[in-house]
Write a protein that holds these residues in place. Structure first.
Motif, PDB file in Angstrom:
ATOM      1  N   ASN A 130       2.756  -1.333  17.273  1.00  0.00           N
ATOM      2  CA  ASN A 130       1.724  -2.243  16.836  1.00  0.00           C
ATOM      3  C   ASN A 130       1.158  -1.751  15.728  1.00  0.00           C
ATOM      4  OD1 ASN A 130       0.267  -4.335  17.322  1.00  0.00           O
ATOM      5  ND2 ASN A 130      -1.611  -3.275  18.353  1.00  0.00           N
ATOM      6  N   GLN A 131       0.907  -0.396  15.442  1.00  0.00           N
ATOM      7  CA  GLN A 131       0.259   0.189  14.256  1.00  0.00           C
ATOM      8  C   GLN A 131       0.875  -0.339  13.004  1.00  0.00           C
ATOM      9  OE1 GLN A 131      -0.810   4.259  14.523  1.00  0.00           O
ATOM     10  NE2 GLN A 131      -0.643   4.475  12.211  1.00  0.00           N
ATOM     11  N   VAL A 132       2.331   0.264  13.182  1.00  0.00           N
ATOM     12  CA  VAL A 132       3.343  -0.237  12.012  1.00  0.00           C
ATOM     13  C   VAL A 132       3.258  -1.788  11.742  1.00  0.00           C
ATOM     14  CG1 VAL A 132       5.455  -0.127  11.092  1.00  0.00           C
ATOM     15  CG2 VAL A 132       4.639   1.608  12.577  1.00  0.00           C
ATOM     16  N   LEU A 133       3.307  -2.484  12.679  1.00  0.00           N
ATOM     17  CA  LEU A 133       3.427  -3.988  12.388  1.00  0.00           C
ATOM     18  C   LEU A 133       2.198  -4.537  11.828  1.00  0.00           C
ATOM     19  CD1 LEU A 133       5.065  -5.208  15.822  1.00  0.00           C
ATOM     20  CD2 LEU A 133       6.021  -5.292  13.413  1.00  0.00           C
TER      21      LEU A 133
ATOM     22  N   ASN B 137      -0.311  -2.733   9.826  1.00  0.00           N
ATOM     23  CA  ASN B 137      -0.711  -1.985   8.737  1.00  0.00           C
ATOM     24  C   ASN B 137       0.114  -2.419   7.502  1.00  0.00           C
ATOM     25  OD1 ASN B 137      -1.309  -0.225   6.773  1.00  0.00           O
ATOM     26  ND2 ASN B 137      -0.938   1.733   7.999  1.00  0.00           N
ATOM     27  N   PRO B 138      -0.799  -3.104   6.556  1.00  0.00           N
ATOM     28  CA  PRO B 138      -0.054  -3.614   5.171  1.00  0.00           C
ATOM     29  C   PRO B 138       0.476  -2.674   4.544  1.00  0.00           C
ATOM     30  CG  PRO B 138      -2.692  -3.763   5.175  1.00  0.00           C
ATOM     31  CD  PRO B 138      -2.038  -3.374   6.536  1.00  0.00           C
ATOM     32  N   ALA B 139       0.146  -1.353   4.560  1.00  0.00           N
ATOM     33  CA  ALA B 139       0.869  -0.410   3.840  1.00  0.00           C
ATOM     34  C   ALA B 139       2.623  -0.160   4.251  1.00  0.00           C
ATOM     35  CB  ALA B 139       0.180   0.933   3.868  1.00  0.00           C
ATOM     36  N   PHE B 140       2.759  -0.848   5.395  1.00  0.00           N
ATOM     37  CA  PHE B 140       4.089  -0.560   5.775  1.00  0.00           C
ATOM     38  C   PHE B 140       4.807  -2.318   5.447  1.00  0.00           C
ATOM     39  CE2 PHE B 140       2.805   2.334   8.622  1.00  0.00           C
ATOM     40  CZ  PHE B 140       3.616   3.584   8.314  1.00  0.00           C
ATOM     41  N   GLY B 141       5.525  -2.347   4.505  1.00  0.00           N
ATOM     42  CA  GLY B 141       6.104  -3.723   4.262  1.00  0.00           C
ATOM     43  C   GLY B 141       7.468  -4.008   4.603  1.00  0.00           C
ATOM     44  N   VAL B 142       8.152  -4.963   4.197  1.00  0.00           N
ATOM     45  CA  VAL B 142       9.650  -5.305   4.377  1.00  0.00           C
ATOM     46  C   VAL B 142      10.397  -4.879   3.329  1.00  0.00           C
ATOM     47  CG1 VAL B 142       9.140  -7.263   6.188  1.00  0.00           C
ATOM     48  CG2 VAL B 142       9.059  -7.752   3.889  1.00  0.00           C
ATOM     49  N   ALA B 143      11.633  -4.854   3.488  1.00  0.00           N
ATOM     50  CA  ALA B 143      12.551  -4.729   2.413  1.00  0.00           C
ATOM     51  C   ALA B 143      12.712  -5.855   1.984  1.00  0.00           C
ATOM     52  CB  ALA B 143      13.642  -4.053   3.172  1.00  0.00           C
ATOM     53  N   ASP B 144      12.121  -5.952   0.768  1.00  0.00           N
ATOM     54  CA  ASP B 144      12.172  -7.183   0.115  1.00  0.00           C
ATOM     55  C   ASP B 144      13.347  -7.427  -0.839  1.00  0.00           C
ATOM     56  OD1 ASP B 144      11.685  -6.020  -2.294  1.00  0.00           O
ATOM     57  OD2 ASP B 144       9.509  -6.717  -2.046  1.00  0.00           O
ATOM     58  N   HIS B 145      13.717  -8.462  -1.605  1.00  0.00           N
ATOM     59  CA  HIS B 145      14.509  -8.752  -2.494  1.00  0.00           C
ATOM     60  C   HIS B 145      14.819  -7.579  -3.532  1.00  0.00           C
ATOM     61  CE1 HIS B 145      17.488 -11.403  -4.614  1.00  0.00           C
ATOM     62  NE2 HIS B 145      17.140 -10.650  -5.527  1.00  0.00           N
ATOM     63  N   GLY B 146      13.626  -7.285  -4.398  1.00  0.00           N
ATOM     64  CA  GLY B 146      13.600  -6.108  -5.311  1.00  0.00           C
ATOM     65  C   GLY B 146      14.269  -4.795  -4.456  1.00  0.00           C
ATOM     66  N   MET B 147      13.720  -4.596  -3.528  1.00  0.00           N
ATOM     67  CA  MET B 147      14.180  -3.188  -2.679  1.00  0.00           C
ATOM     68  C   MET B 147      15.794  -3.174  -2.548  1.00  0.00           C
ATOM     69  SD  MET B 147      11.039  -2.414  -0.209  1.00  0.00           S
ATOM     70  CE  MET B 147       9.119  -2.943  -0.438  1.00  0.00           C
TER      71      MET B 147
ATOM     72  N   SER C 285      12.188  -3.892  11.181  1.00  0.00           N
ATOM     73  CA  SER C 285      11.956  -2.793  10.375  1.00  0.00           C
ATOM     74  C   SER C 285      10.791  -2.754   9.350  1.00  0.00           C
ATOM     75  CB  SER C 285      13.403  -2.278   9.658  1.00  0.00           C
ATOM     76  OG  SER C 285      13.904  -3.175   8.938  1.00  0.00           O
ATOM     77  N   ARG C 286      10.280  -1.698   8.997  1.00  0.00           N
ATOM     78  CA  ARG C 286       9.249  -1.762   7.893  1.00  0.00           C
ATOM     79  C   ARG C 286       9.732  -0.572   6.823  1.00  0.00           C
ATOM     80  NH1 ARG C 286       8.705  -5.976   9.863  1.00  0.00           N
ATOM     81  NH2 ARG C 286       6.691  -6.995  10.275  1.00  0.00           N
ATOM     82  N   ILE C 287       9.091  -0.623   5.653  1.00  0.00           N
ATOM     83  CA  ILE C 287       9.013   0.415   4.645  1.00  0.00           C
ATOM     84  C   ILE C 287       7.717   0.808   4.363  1.00  0.00           C
ATOM     85  CG2 ILE C 287      10.091   0.965   2.269  1.00  0.00           C
ATOM     86  CD1 ILE C 287      12.367   0.363   3.955  1.00  0.00           C
ATOM     87  N   ALA C 288       7.817   2.316   4.259  1.00  0.00           N
ATOM     88  CA  ALA C 288       6.321   2.770   3.746  1.00  0.00           C
ATOM     89  C   ALA C 288       6.269   2.466   2.247  1.00  0.00           C
ATOM     90  CB  ALA C 288       6.173   4.137   4.124  1.00  0.00           C
ATOM     91  N   LEU C 289       5.265   1.870   2.029  1.00  0.00           N
ATOM     92  CA  LEU C 289       4.878   1.644   0.582  1.00  0.00           C
ATOM     93  C   LEU C 289       3.884   2.397  -0.127  1.00  0.00           C
ATOM     94  CD1 LEU C 289       4.790  -2.421   0.963  1.00  0.00           C
ATOM     95  CD2 LEU C 289       6.609  -1.083   0.553  1.00  0.00           C
ATOM     96  N   ALA C 290       3.160   3.154   0.620  1.00  0.00           N
ATOM     97  CA  ALA C 290       2.085   3.831   0.195  1.00  0.00           C
ATOM     98  C   ALA C 290       2.050   5.575   0.421  1.00  0.00           C
ATOM     99  CB  ALA C 290       0.693   3.192   0.385  1.00  0.00           C
ATOM    100  N   PRO C 291       1.575   6.176  -0.346  1.00  0.00           N
ATOM    101  CA  PRO C 291       1.631   7.807   0.119  1.00  0.00           C
ATOM    102  C   PRO C 291       0.595   7.931   1.158  1.00  0.00           C
ATOM    103  CG  PRO C 291       0.361   7.475  -1.985  1.00  0.00           C
ATOM    104  CD  PRO C 291       0.961   6.209  -1.365  1.00  0.00           C
TER     105      PRO C 291
ATOM    106  N   PHE D  63       6.529 -11.143  19.153  1.00  0.00           N
ATOM    107  CA  PHE D  63       6.285 -12.127  18.184  1.00  0.00           C
ATOM    108  C   PHE D  63       5.845 -11.281  16.793  1.00  0.00           C
ATOM    109  CE2 PHE D  63       5.654 -15.168  21.428  1.00  0.00           C
ATOM    110  CZ  PHE D  63       6.837 -15.968  20.955  1.00  0.00           C
ATOM    111  N   GLY D  64       5.845 -10.079  16.829  1.00  0.00           N
ATOM    112  CA  GLY D  64       5.423  -9.197  15.699  1.00  0.00           C
ATOM    113  C   GLY D  64       3.959  -8.832  15.610  1.00  0.00           C
ATOM    114  N   GLY D  65       3.500  -8.825  14.516  1.00  0.00           N
ATOM    115  CA  GLY D  65       2.132  -8.677  14.246  1.00  0.00           C
ATOM    116  C   GLY D  65       1.608  -8.355  12.765  1.00  0.00           C
ATOM    117  N   GLY D  66       0.413  -8.645  12.477  1.00  0.00           N
ATOM    118  CA  GLY D  66       0.067  -8.481  11.147  1.00  0.00           C
ATOM    119  C   GLY D  66       0.347  -9.497  10.420  1.00  0.00           C
ATOM    120  N   ALA D  67       0.655  -9.346   9.088  1.00  0.00           N
ATOM    121  CA  ALA D  67       0.959 -10.429   8.061  1.00  0.00           C
ATOM    122  C   ALA D  67       2.186 -10.943   8.536  1.00  0.00           C
ATOM    123  CB  ALA D  67       1.342  -9.752   6.633  1.00  0.00           C
ATOM    124  N   HIS D  68       3.140 -10.584   9.147  1.00  0.00           N
ATOM    125  CA  HIS D  68       4.559 -11.251   9.542  1.00  0.00           C
ATOM    126  C   HIS D  68       4.496 -11.685  11.039  1.00  0.00           C
ATOM    127  CE1 HIS D  68       6.808 -10.658   5.850  1.00  0.00           C
ATOM    128  NE2 HIS D  68       6.017  -9.559   5.696  1.00  0.00           N
ATOM    129  N   PHE D  69       3.299 -11.924  11.682  1.00  0.00           N
ATOM    130  CA  PHE D  69       3.312 -12.370  12.996  1.00  0.00           C
ATOM    131  C   PHE D  69       3.862 -13.746  12.826  1.00  0.00           C
ATOM    132  CE2 PHE D  69       1.152 -14.854  16.398  1.00  0.00           C
ATOM    133  CZ  PHE D  69       1.422 -13.885  17.333  1.00  0.00           C
TER     134      PHE D  69
END
Length: 405
Positions: A49-52, A54-64, A296-302, A349-355
């Protein structure tokens, strides 16, 4: 068995068929388990739930994806999905999601209930005709697929005559969401993506010329007025996503739910006599046998950590939703099917921005359909062994034969 071995077995045929024993082993290792260089899996409910959220964890988008796997650009299925809100991060995600969310308001979904009730009754009538002589009826094809595809197609404005073709196309396209070892496995997914993109290109052109009161017309109007709000690529990608996501997971929710009711006749009896609520049943099916098992999520911040496990920028976290929903630290008797639970908060159904935007609609369809099915056919029974789809991420049945009397 360590985390890397568990992930490896989950991707194999036995793990895909029944991942739950492997989830139990993962829970024994902790809420977050390293599973390879730069990778970890969140199996605890709180950790997932924390990962889903937290906006600092994003998805692997087109650029990545283009950076770490340039070959992905050769597959139209992967590229198409990468242009949708499913695989987009801020700020583009919020821009497009807000346009779609304007249709999936709580009021709009609640207003659909009479139409869902009518659709359920009509499909049950057809099932009664198909099984009137005692012959088996495939619940997946005759009901579980047709109910949600009919509802989402009405919202989109897809003609009824076209809807039959979408189940196979969606099954092929969503292969691109699975863990693929051999890129040749995406051939069918690419063909499905091309066909669906072509279909919606034609439908969008038709709605541009002759608008109607539907979602395709609304989004076409936005894209035509301001490409900065919605580009042509985004329009097509999200129309395909809305169609596929609008029925794929709900189809699996209905199939998984009926299979559990066959295994637990006391729950079916409770649904018939009112001691089990449709909402309680739906939540427990979502928890115990989730249509979506993994994301899955990718860590976007340190400086990020989950339950004490550091996740440096660029590291991947596999969120094992199916495991989190059976976390023994969150649920009493986590592997017991109990529709009377009062504390069920599945992460299906996920959570956060991608619910999931369609979560309320999926729950409505299940809450209407399951009691109606059991009341209409009080002697409903399995007719032979069902077949599961060979998938890990999207879990459901290919066939579920039943007899009605």
């Amino acid at each position: 068995m360590d985390g890397e071995a568990i992930i490896g077995q989950l991707m194999g045929p036995e793990g895909r068929a029944d991942p739950y024993p492997l989830y139990r082993r993962a829970h024994a290792l902790g809420p977050v388990v390293p599973c390879g260089p730069g990778m970890a899996m969140a199996v605890g409910h709180r950790a997932a739930n924390q990962v889903l959220r937290n906006p600092a964890f994003g998805v692997a988008d087109h650029g990545m994806r283009a950076d770490f796997d340039p070959e992905f650009l050769e597959h139209s299925s992967a590229v198409l999905l990468s242009r949708s809100v499913l695989e987009t991060n801020a700020p583009h995600h919020a821009r497009v999601r807000s346009l779609i969310a304007s249709v999936f308001t709580a009021r709009r979904v609640a207003a659909l209930e009479p139409a869902v009730v009518a659709a359920v009754d009509a499909l049950l009538d057809e099932m009664a005709g198909q099984g009137s002589d005692g012959s088996p009826v495939d619940f997946m094809d005759s009901f579980a697929f047709r109910l949600p595809v009919g509802v989402i197609c009405e919202l989109l404005g897809v003609p009824e005559a076209d809807r039959y073709r979408f189940r196979g196309l969606a099954a092929d396209l969503t292969t691109a969401l699975e863990f693929i070892a051999d890129p040749s496995e995406l051939t069918a997914a690419d063909e499905a993506a091309d066909e669906l993109a072509g279909y919606f290109t034609e439908l969008a052109a038709e709605r541009r010329a002759r608008p109607k009161d539907d979602l395709v017309s609304a989004l076409v109007e936005v894209a035509a007025a301001d490409a900065g709000r919605l580009s042509g690529q985004e329009l097509l990608a999200n129309l395909v996503l809305l169609l596929v996501a609008g029925f794929e997971t709900t189809t699996n929710l209905l199939g998984n739910g009926l299979a559990l009711l066959f295994e637990h006749p006391e729950a079916a009896a409770g649904l018939r006599d009112g001691t089990v609520t449709p909402v309680g049943l739906t939540d427990e099916v979502l928890r115990l046998d989730s249509p979506v098992q993994l994301t899955s999520r990718i860590a976007l911040a340190p400086g990020l950590a989950v339950e004490g496990v550091e996740t440096p920028p660029g590291s991947a976290v596999f969120v094992l939703i199916g495991a989190a929903n059976r976390d023994p630290d969150r649920y009493e008797r986590p592997e017991v099917f109990d529709p009377a639970r009062t504390d069920s908060q599945p992460l299906s159904f996920g959570g956060g921005a991608h619910f999931c935007l369609g979560a309320q609609l999926a729950k409505l369809e299940s809450a209407v359909a399951m009691p109606a099915l059991l009341h209409r056919f009080p002697r409903l029974a399995p007719a032979g062994a069902p077949t599961r789809r060979d998938r890990l991420v999207l879990r459901g049945f290919e066939t579920l034969p039943v007899t009605l009397r």
